[in-house]
Structure formats: C-alpha cells, structure tokens
Scaffold this motif. Sequence first.
Motif, mmCIF file in Angstrom:
data_model
loop_
_atom_site.group_PDB
_atom_site.id
_atom_site.type_symbol
_atom_site.label_atom_id
_atom_site.label_comp_id
_atom_site.label_asym_id
_atom_site.label_seq_id
_atom_site.Cartn_x
_atom_site.Cartn_y
_atom_site.Cartn_z
ATOM 1 N N THR A 1 -55.984 55.018 -117.932
ATOM 2 C CA THR A 1 -56.300 54.205 -116.761
ATOM 3 C C THR A 1 -57.097 52.968 -117.149
ATOM 4 O O THR A 1 -56.847 51.866 -116.639
ATOM 5 N N ARG A 2 -58.026 53.117 -118.080
ATOM 6 C CA ARG A 2 -58.806 51.969 -118.552
ATOM 7 C C ARG A 2 -57.887 50.943 -119.218
ATOM 8 O O ARG A 2 -58.043 49.736 -119.001
ATOM 9 N N VAL A 3 -56.950 51.408 -120.037
ATOM 10 C CA VAL A 3 -56.042 50.481 -120.713
ATOM 11 C C VAL A 3 -55.165 49.761 -119.691
ATOM 12 O O VAL A 3 -54.992 48.537 -119.768
ATOM 13 N N GLN A 4 -54.638 50.486 -118.720
ATOM 14 C CA GLN A 4 -53.824 49.841 -117.683
ATOM 15 C C GLN A 4 -54.663 48.817 -116.931
ATOM 16 O O GLN A 4 -54.214 47.688 -116.711
ATOM 17 N N ASP A 5 -55.863 49.196 -116.554
ATOM 18 C CA ASP A 5 -56.762 48.294 -115.838
ATOM 19 C C ASP A 5 -57.020 47.036 -116.661
ATOM 20 O O ASP A 5 -56.891 45.905 -116.173
ATOM 21 N N ASP A 6 -57.361 47.220 -117.925
ATOM 22 C CA ASP A 6 -57.659 46.111 -118.832
ATOM 23 C C ASP A 6 -56.458 45.183 -119.001
ATOM 24 O O ASP A 6 -56.574 43.961 -118.855
#
Length: 180
Positions: free
Chosen positions: A52-57
């Motif tokens: 989720t962090r990677v998608q958000d970033d």
Amino acid sequence: MTEVTAVDVLLDGFGRVHESVARVLDGLTAAQLTHRVGGTANPIAWLVWHLTRVQDDHVAEVAGTEQVWTADGWAKRFDLPLPVDDTGYGHGGDQVAAVTAPADLLLDYHRAVHERTEDYVRGLRAADLSRIVDESWDPPVTLAVRLLSVIEDDLQHVGQAAFVRGVLPRSRPDREDPDS
C-alpha cells in the motif's frame, strides 16, 4: 458492446488488488498478522502495509500530489518507528518486525489509497499513458508501464500475504499466539 479501454484495464487491475487485500486481511488477529513463517519471512501486516505504501508513493508521484500517508494523517494513525517517507523498500528484519497494525487499520489505509488511485486513473486519457515518467531506465518508463508495475508488485505481495495466511498455524480459540 462497450469498448474496453486501457484505463478500464488499469482500474480492473487495481480493483483486483484491493479485493485481494480485503480477503487476505479478513478476520486475522494481531498474532496472525505478525506471524513470520520460519521465523524470518515477511508477515502479512508488513506485506500489506508495504504494498500500500508503494502504491501510494508511486501514484502520488505520477499524479503530482502528496501521498495519502501524510496528506490524510495515516502516518500518525499507524505511529510506526520509521521515517515518515519509508515505504519498506530494503527493510531488514527489525524494520519488518516494527510494522504492526490491526487488520482494520491496514484495510482502511489501503482503501484510501485505492480510492485515490481510482480517482487518478479515471481521469486519464489514452494519450496520457504514453507520457514518460522516469527517464532513468532504458527504455524510459511510461505512465502505463509504471501503473502496470505497481499492479504487478501489489499482486506479488498480496499473493505472498495469501500464502502466509494459508500456512498460518491453526490457533486455538483460547490462544492468541498462532505458534502455540
């Protein structure tokens, strides 16, 4: 019959990721979320947080917006002992173990990122997908390739989380620890 566009395919891919995240988190306890197969494998909580962090970033970067993580206060809600811009890339064992959160918090954050992603992708036109977003690769990375890469990475990680869920030791109802 309605023509399927590249945007439709991207929306479907991100939708599949979101549905898979919801399924993998459903009903898990804190001990199950942090269980490390073999004592060292990445646990479900870390895998879902990281994807989720990677998608958000990545989506925030191509959209030119602030990440949901900071813009909507998720970093404060998670209160992890990590730098606020950390996405989990390159984490060692101690950093992986530091990522703990209940299933509902992980799912709520993922839902917020998914909604932001859908809003962004819905606003794209076919011509936008050819835009170069990263010239450090040969060939340079287009927006379409970047978004497909995010989907692929997310699916890899949610698949890993589903595997971990599938091999979790069955816990007795009177015990929280799946290793018991």
